[in-house]
Design a protein around this motif. Structure first.
Motif, short mmCIF file in Angstrom:
data_model
loop_
_atom_site.label_atom_id
_atom_site.label_comp_id
_atom_site.label_asym_id
_atom_site.label_seq_id
_atom_site.Cartn_x
_atom_site.Cartn_y
_atom_site.Cartn_z
N ARG A 252 18.37 30.30 17.30
CA ARG A 252 18.89 29.44 18.35
C ARG A 252 20.36 29.72 18.69
NH1 ARG A 252 17.63 23.21 17.92
NH2 ARG A 252 18.21 23.45 20.12
N SER A 253 20.97 30.67 18.03
CA SER A 253 22.41 30.88 18.18
C SER A 253 22.82 31.27 19.59
CB SER A 253 22.91 31.93 17.18
OG SER A 253 22.27 33.18 17.41
N GLY B 85 16.15 27.11 27.48
CA GLY B 85 14.83 26.82 26.94
C GLY B 85 14.84 26.68 25.43
N HIS B 86 14.08 25.73 24.93
CA HIS B 86 14.09 25.49 23.47
C HIS B 86 12.68 25.31 22.92
CE1 HIS B 86 13.66 21.22 24.55
NE2 HIS B 86 14.61 21.45 25.43
N PHE B 87 11.68 25.88 23.59
CA PHE B 87 10.34 25.94 23.01
C PHE B 87 10.18 27.28 22.31
CE2 PHE B 87 5.92 27.31 23.10
CZ PHE B 87 5.33 26.29 22.40
N ARG C 187 15.89 32.65 25.26
CA ARG C 187 16.26 34.04 25.57
C ARG C 187 15.95 34.99 24.43
NH1 ARG C 187 22.76 34.07 25.95
NH2 ARG C 187 22.29 36.16 26.70
N VAL C 188 15.95 34.51 23.19
CA VAL C 188 15.68 35.39 22.05
C VAL C 188 14.21 35.84 22.05
CG1 VAL C 188 15.04 33.56 20.39
CG2 VAL C 188 16.18 35.64 19.58
N PHE C 189 13.36 35.11 22.75
CA PHE C 189 11.95 35.44 22.89
C PHE C 189 11.70 36.32 24.11
CE2 PHE C 189 7.65 34.15 24.46
CZ PHE C 189 6.90 34.62 23.40
#
Length: 314
Positions: free
Chosen positions: A76-77, A57-59, A104-106
């Motif tokens: 984004r890493s 995911g990239h939102f 995933r960072v979110f």
């Protein structure tokens, strides 16, 4: 969704949600209009196989990015960029593909819901929070750090922020995934989840191109793991099993060979298909996508007849 809510959220937390029912998740986070948190391509239960991309995911919600200590390129890493696109050829063979649109960072769906580092929140922490070793290290369902141990946030969060992310992101993903697997197993007597990920390029020569994680033989019958590995090796790729990636929460939770539910995590080296510094696809993308398609094709060919409801595939 009701079943997930009943099992994950105690009555006290549900009452807090109800008290905030007049405020939407969009208003709570103050973010721009967002895509649906989960996308499913294809028709469920057409076969026993389900493809998943939980980390591509990239939102990135505006409110999250603005509150983060790190710039977007650092956030984004840990992103498994383009993995859902690598899987499109395999999905065209028939199996449904589920993907998370959020990063995933979110919210990391490959962790248990309440696997949280309590140090990242202010105020009281509910007793149902149960951090694992990784959660205590800051890599729980709501991460405190990015992969290189840089802190994500400038200040501690209210616990309700984590609870809302679990409710609006983690829960929909797992409800949809569980439904896909249940439909496949009910129709065919067994199911297999291929959980697709990417891994950073290794610094050592001879490092694997693919790592297959089956929780050391406990989440997937060796027959299927062997088949996937032999197919990839036959295509010229170097493979490894369970090291350094044996499979996370998803593989462990859904991989239950004793009831004919199998889960295999597949890690693909990023530099095989993209430039990690610019996050752009390169010429190797097509050949890696083809390899993934061939592997899925071989796995499908070795399943018993879809209509036979065979009780074992080991």
């Amino acid at each position: 969704m009701k079943k997930f809510a009943a099992s994950l959220f105690p009555p006290s937390l549900m009452r807090l949600f109800q008290a905030q029912s007049g405020t939407t998740e969009h208003e709570h986070s103050g973010r721009q209009a967002s895509p649906a948190p989960v996308l499913v391509s294809g028709t469920p239960a057409t076969g026993p196989l389900v493809l998943a991309s939980p980390h591509s995911g990239h939102f990135y919600p505006e409110a999250f990015v603005s509150s983060a200590r790190q710039p977007l390129d650092i956030l984004r890493s840990g992103e498994d960029s383009f993995v859902e696109q690598l899987a499109l050829g395999a999905q065209a063979l028939g199996p449904p593909l589920i993907q998370a649109t959020f990063p995933r960072v979110f919210c990391d769906v490959n962790r248990a819901a309440w696997d949280l580092d309590s140090r990242m929140f202010h105020g009281s922490i509910p007793s149902f929070v149960a951090p694992s070793e990784r959660g205590l290290a800051g890599l729980g369902s709501i991460p405190r750090i990015v992969a290189d141990r840089r802190p994500i946030y400038r200040q501690r969060l209210p616990f309700m922020e984590a609870a809302l992310r679990i409710r609006h992101y983690w829960m929909p993903y797992h409800a949809a995934l569980a439904n896909l697997l249940e439909q496949a197993r009910n129709r065919h007597g067994f199911c297999l989840l291929l959980d697709l990920h990417s891994m950073p390029a290794a610094t050592q020569a001879g490092s694997p191109d693919f790592v297959l994680g089956d929780r050391y033989g406990t989440s997937c019958t060796p027959h299927l793991t062997n088949l996937a590995e032999q197919t990839l090796q036959g295509l010229g790729f170097k493979t490894a099993r369970n090291h350094p990636y044996a499979g996370g929460y998803i593989t462990r939770h859904y991989g239950r060979p004793g009831i004919n539910m199998h889960a295999l995590q597949i890690e693909m080296r990023r530099d095989l298909y993209m430039d990690e510094s610019t996050r752009t696809k390169h010429a190797g993308f097509a050949s890696l996508a083809d390899a993934l398609t061939i592997m899925v094709e071989q796995v499908l060919a070795h399943f018993p007849s879809h209509e036979s409801k065979t009780q074992s595939i080991g």
